[in-house]
Design a protein around this motif. Structure first.
Motif, PDB file in Angstrom:
ATOM      1  N   GLY A 192     -24.457  -6.597 -38.922  1.00  0.00           N
ATOM      2  CA  GLY A 192     -24.020  -6.285 -37.566  1.00  0.00           C
ATOM      3  C   GLY A 192     -25.094  -6.500 -36.515  1.00  0.00           C
ATOM      4  O   GLY A 192     -24.873  -6.248 -35.331  1.00  0.00           O
ATOM      5  N   GLU A 193     -26.268  -6.986 -36.936  1.00  0.00           N
ATOM      6  CA  GLU A 193     -27.364  -7.216 -36.001  1.00  0.00           C
ATOM      7  C   GLU A 193     -26.983  -8.280 -34.974  1.00  0.00           C
ATOM      8  O   GLU A 193     -26.434  -9.328 -35.311  1.00  0.00           O
ATOM      9  CB  GLU A 193     -28.607  -7.666 -36.773  1.00  0.00           C
ATOM     10  CG  GLU A 193     -29.814  -7.926 -35.912  1.00  0.00           C
ATOM     11  CD  GLU A 193     -31.030  -8.413 -36.709  1.00  0.00           C
ATOM     12  OE1 GLU A 193     -32.049  -8.702 -36.077  1.00  0.00           O
ATOM     13  OE2 GLU A 193     -30.945  -8.512 -37.951  1.00  0.00           O
ATOM     14  N   THR A 246     -20.006 -12.670 -28.275  1.00  0.00           N
ATOM     15  CA  THR A 246     -21.228 -12.206 -28.920  1.00  0.00           C
ATOM     16  C   THR A 246     -21.239 -12.683 -30.366  1.00  0.00           C
ATOM     17  O   THR A 246     -20.184 -12.856 -30.992  1.00  0.00           O
ATOM     18  CB  THR A 246     -21.368 -10.671 -28.893  1.00  0.00           C
ATOM     19  OG1 THR A 246     -20.259 -10.098 -29.567  1.00  0.00           O
ATOM     20  CG2 THR A 246     -21.488 -10.149 -27.479  1.00  0.00           C
ATOM     21  N   LEU A 247     -22.445 -12.875 -30.866  1.00  0.00           N
ATOM     22  CA  LEU A 247     -22.658 -13.246 -32.266  1.00  0.00           C
ATOM     23  C   LEU A 247     -23.425 -12.127 -32.943  1.00  0.00           C
ATOM     24  O   LEU A 247     -24.444 -11.672 -32.417  1.00  0.00           O
ATOM     25  CB  LEU A 247     -23.510 -14.524 -32.364  1.00  0.00           C
ATOM     26  CG  LEU A 247     -22.950 -15.797 -31.779  1.00  0.00           C
ATOM     27  CD1 LEU A 247     -24.012 -16.897 -31.814  1.00  0.00           C
ATOM     28  CD2 LEU A 247     -21.713 -16.218 -32.540  1.00  0.00           C
ATOM     29  N   ARG A 248     -22.942 -11.727 -34.089  1.00  0.00           N
ATOM     30  CA  ARG A 248     -23.632 -10.721 -34.903  1.00  0.00           C
ATOM     31  C   ARG A 248     -23.650 -11.194 -36.335  1.00  0.00           C
ATOM     32  O   ARG A 248     -22.739 -11.900 -36.783  1.00  0.00           O
ATOM     33  CB  ARG A 248     -22.934  -9.365 -34.811  1.00  0.00           C
ATOM     34  CG  ARG A 248     -23.006  -8.767 -33.418  1.00  0.00           C
ATOM     35  CD  ARG A 248     -22.510  -7.337 -33.352  1.00  0.00           C
ATOM     36  NE  ARG A 248     -22.603  -6.848 -31.990  1.00  0.00           N
ATOM     37  CZ  ARG A 248     -23.714  -6.365 -31.442  1.00  0.00           C
ATOM     38  NH1 ARG A 248     -24.815  -6.262 -32.145  1.00  0.00           N
ATOM     39  NH2 ARG A 248     -23.723  -5.959 -30.185  1.00  0.00           N
ATOM     40  N   LEU A 249     -24.715 -10.793 -37.048  1.00  0.00           N
ATOM     41  CA  LEU A 249     -24.766 -11.097 -38.476  1.00  0.00           C
ATOM     42  C   LEU A 249     -23.657 -10.324 -39.174  1.00  0.00           C
ATOM     43  O   LEU A 249     -23.514  -9.108 -38.984  1.00  0.00           O
ATOM     44  CB  LEU A 249     -26.124 -10.713 -39.063  1.00  0.00           C
ATOM     45  CG  LEU A 249     -27.325 -11.516 -38.554  1.00  0.00           C
ATOM     46  CD1 LEU A 249     -28.609 -10.988 -39.193  1.00  0.00           C
ATOM     47  CD2 LEU A 249     -27.145 -13.000 -38.855  1.00  0.00           C
ATOM     48  N   ARG A 250     -22.867 -11.017 -39.967  1.00  0.00           N
ATOM     49  CA  ARG A 250     -21.756 -10.354 -40.658  1.00  0.00           C
ATOM     50  C   ARG A 250     -22.257  -9.271 -41.605  1.00  0.00           C
ATOM     51  O   ARG A 250     -21.640  -8.217 -41.736  1.00  0.00           O
ATOM     52  CB  ARG A 250     -20.949 -11.379 -41.453  1.00  0.00           C
ATOM     53  CG  ARG A 250     -20.091 -12.266 -40.574  1.00  0.00           C
ATOM     54  CD  ARG A 250     -19.316 -13.272 -41.357  1.00  0.00           C
ATOM     55  NE  ARG A 250     -18.397 -12.598 -42.286  1.00  0.00           N
ATOM     56  CZ  ARG A 250     -17.696 -13.221 -43.217  1.00  0.00           C
ATOM     57  NH1 ARG A 250     -17.815 -14.523 -43.355  1.00  0.00           N
ATOM     58  NH2 ARG A 250     -16.896 -12.564 -44.007  1.00  0.00           N
ATOM     59  N   LEU A 304     -34.858 -15.246 -33.718  1.00  0.00           N
ATOM     60  CA  LEU A 304     -33.891 -15.724 -34.713  1.00  0.00           C
ATOM     61  C   LEU A 304     -33.614 -17.224 -34.576  1.00  0.00           C
ATOM     62  O   LEU A 304     -32.777 -17.759 -35.307  1.00  0.00           O
ATOM     63  CB  LEU A 304     -32.578 -14.942 -34.601  1.00  0.00           C
ATOM     64  CG  LEU A 304     -32.663 -13.459 -34.944  1.00  0.00           C
ATOM     65  CD1 LEU A 304     -31.318 -12.776 -34.729  1.00  0.00           C
ATOM     66  CD2 LEU A 304     -33.146 -13.260 -36.378  1.00  0.00           C
ATOM     67  N   GLN A 305     -34.317 -17.887 -33.661  1.00  0.00           N
ATOM     68  CA  GLN A 305     -34.118 -19.329 -33.502  1.00  0.00           C
ATOM     69  C   GLN A 305     -34.712 -20.064 -34.700  1.00  0.00           C
ATOM     70  O   GLN A 305     -35.629 -19.582 -35.358  1.00  0.00           O
ATOM     71  CB  GLN A 305     -34.739 -19.805 -32.193  1.00  0.00           C
ATOM     72  CG  GLN A 305     -33.979 -19.276 -30.992  1.00  0.00           C
ATOM     73  CD  GLN A 305     -34.582 -19.679 -29.667  1.00  0.00           C
ATOM     74  OE1 GLN A 305     -35.543 -20.436 -29.585  1.00  0.00           O
ATOM     75  NE2 GLN A 305     -34.006 -19.172 -28.587  1.00  0.00           N
ATOM     76  N   GLY A 306     -34.153 -21.233 -34.975  1.00  0.00           N
ATOM     77  CA  GLY A 306     -34.653 -22.055 -36.074  1.00  0.00           C
ATOM     78  C   GLY A 306     -34.019 -21.749 -37.421  1.00  0.00           C
ATOM     79  O   GLY A 306     -34.446 -22.289 -38.442  1.00  0.00           O
ATOM     80  N   HIS A 307     -32.980 -20.907 -37.425  1.00  0.00           N
ATOM     81  CA  HIS A 307     -32.301 -20.558 -38.681  1.00  0.00           C
ATOM     82  C   HIS A 307     -30.903 -21.159 -38.768  1.00  0.00           C
ATOM     83  O   HIS A 307     -30.144 -20.808 -39.674  1.00  0.00           O
ATOM     84  CB  HIS A 307     -32.211 -19.037 -38.833  1.00  0.00           C
ATOM     85  CG  HIS A 307     -33.544 -18.369 -38.924  1.00  0.00           C
ATOM     86  ND1 HIS A 307     -34.300 -18.367 -40.075  1.00  0.00           N
ATOM     87  CD2 HIS A 307     -34.265 -17.709 -37.993  1.00  0.00           C
ATOM     88  CE1 HIS A 307     -35.429 -17.714 -39.851  1.00  0.00           C
ATOM     89  NE2 HIS A 307     -35.433 -17.312 -38.592  1.00  0.00           N
ATOM     90  N   ASP A 321     -27.037  -3.759 -23.370  1.00  0.00           N
ATOM     91  CA  ASP A 321     -28.443  -3.720 -23.790  1.00  0.00           C
ATOM     92  C   ASP A 321     -28.834  -5.006 -24.502  1.00  0.00           C
ATOM     93  O   ASP A 321     -29.884  -5.599 -24.214  1.00  0.00           O
ATOM     94  CB  ASP A 321     -28.722  -2.511 -24.688  1.00  0.00           C
ATOM     95  CG  ASP A 321     -28.699  -1.190 -23.929  1.00  0.00           C
ATOM     96  OD1 ASP A 321     -28.765  -1.200 -22.676  1.00  0.00           O
ATOM     97  OD2 ASP A 321     -28.599  -0.145 -24.601  1.00  0.00           O
ATOM     98  N   ASP A 322     -27.997  -5.452 -25.441  1.00  0.00           N
ATOM     99  CA  ASP A 322     -28.293  -6.688 -26.185  1.00  0.00           C
ATOM    100  C   ASP A 322     -28.273  -7.905 -25.273  1.00  0.00           C
ATOM    101  O   ASP A 322     -29.169  -8.760 -25.343  1.00  0.00           O
ATOM    102  CB  ASP A 322     -27.283  -6.888 -27.319  1.00  0.00           C
ATOM    103  CG  ASP A 322     -27.478  -5.918 -28.463  1.00  0.00           C
ATOM    104  OD1 ASP A 322     -28.630  -5.501 -28.728  1.00  0.00           O
ATOM    105  OD2 ASP A 322     -26.473  -5.577 -29.123  1.00  0.00           O
ATOM    106  N   MET A 323     -27.269  -8.000 -24.410  1.00  0.00           N
ATOM    107  CA  MET A 323     -27.161  -9.165 -23.532  1.00  0.00           C
ATOM    108  C   MET A 323     -28.275  -9.176 -22.497  1.00  0.00           C
ATOM    109  O   MET A 323     -28.809 -10.241 -22.173  1.00  0.00           O
ATOM    110  CB  MET A 323     -25.779  -9.208 -22.857  1.00  0.00           C
ATOM    111  CG  MET A 323     -24.628  -9.528 -23.807  1.00  0.00           C
ATOM    112  SD  MET A 323     -24.852 -11.055 -24.767  1.00  0.00           S
ATOM    113  CE  MET A 323     -25.033 -12.269 -23.464  1.00  0.00           C
ATOM    114  N   ALA A 324     -28.652  -8.004 -21.976  1.00  0.00           N
ATOM    115  CA  ALA A 324     -29.755  -7.945 -21.003  1.00  0.00           C
ATOM    116  C   ALA A 324     -31.067  -8.376 -21.649  1.00  0.00           C
ATOM    117  O   ALA A 324     -31.864  -9.091 -21.035  1.00  0.00           O
ATOM    118  CB  ALA A 324     -29.872  -6.542 -20.420  1.00  0.00           C
TER     119      ALA A 324
END
Length: 173
Positions: free
Chosen positions: A76-77, A69-73, A105-108, A25-28
Motif C-alpha cells: 500500500g506504499e 494514485t499509484l501504490r504498491l499492491r 523509487l525511480q529506476g524500478h 500529504d503524499d501528493m504534496a
C-alpha cells in the motif's frame, strides 16, 4: 466508450485509485519534490497539490479518467501518480499519458508498468484512438518510458507554459 471501470486494471506490482483529499500529504510530497519536478517550471506547494487533486477529481467527473494514485499492491506504499489527461498542444487536444514517481523509487520500472496499464485502459476501455506524451527535451528517462509503451517521437514544439517539449505519439486504434 466503456466507463464501467474507472481506473486501469492493477498491474503485477501496482494498484491504481482515484485521488482524494486523503492523498494530499503524499501528493504534496511528490509534487513538491524539486528533483521529481525538475522538468516543470517549478515544484508545487501544498495548496497547488490540493489543486492538482481537485483538477483530477473534476477530470474523473467530466472525462471518466485523469491521473490516478499509484501504490504498491503488496504494502500500500505510495509510489506516485499516472494516468490520462486531455492536453492542448499546438492548438489540438489529445489524450496524454503522464506519470510521476517518487524520487527514491525511480529506476524500478514503475512508470513504465503504470503507463502500459494506462495505455491499455485508454485503448481497450475508453476507445482512445491517439495517445501522446509531452516530455521536456532533457527528460530522457520519461522519453524512454514513452518509447517503451510504443509512442514514437513526433515533433519538437513549445508547451502552453512556454517550455520546449518533445511530443511522442501513437495511434491506438
Amino acid at each position: 466508450m466503456d466507463l464501467g471501470r474507472r481506473t486501469p486494471a492493477d498491474t503485477e506490482r501496482l494498484a491504481f485509485a482515484e485521488m482524494t483529499v486523503d492523498d494530499l500529504d503524499d501528493m504534496a510530497a511528490l509534487l513538491g519534490d524539486a528533483d521529481v519536478m525538475r522538468y516543470y517550471p517549478r515544484a508545487k506547494d501544498r495548496a497547488e497539490a490540493l489543486g492538482w487533486i481537485r483538477w483530477n477529481q473534476d477530470l474523473y467527473q467530466r472525462e471518466g479518467f485523469g491521473l490516478w494514485t499509484l501504490r504498491l499492491r503488496e504494502t500500500g506504499e505510495f509510489v506516485g501518480d499516472c494516468g490520462l489527461t486531455p492536453q492542448e498542444i499546438d492548438g489540438t487536444i489529445d489524450i496524454e499519458v503522464g506519470y510521476h514517481v517518487r524520487g527514491d523509487l525511480q529506476g524500478h520500472g514503475y512508470a513504465t508498468e503504470a503507463a502500459i496499464a494506462c495505455r491499455d485502459h485508454a485503448r481497450d476501455r475508453l476507445g482512445v484512438e491517439r495517445l501522446i506524451a509531452i516530455v521536456h527535451p532533457d527528460n530522457t528517462p520519461s522519453q524512454r518510458v514513452a518509447e517503451k509503451i510504443g509512442l514514437r517521437f513526433e515533433r519538437a514544439t513549445t508547451s502552453r507554459s512556454g517550455l520546449p517539449v518533445r511530443v511522442y505519439a501513437a495511434r491506438l486504434a
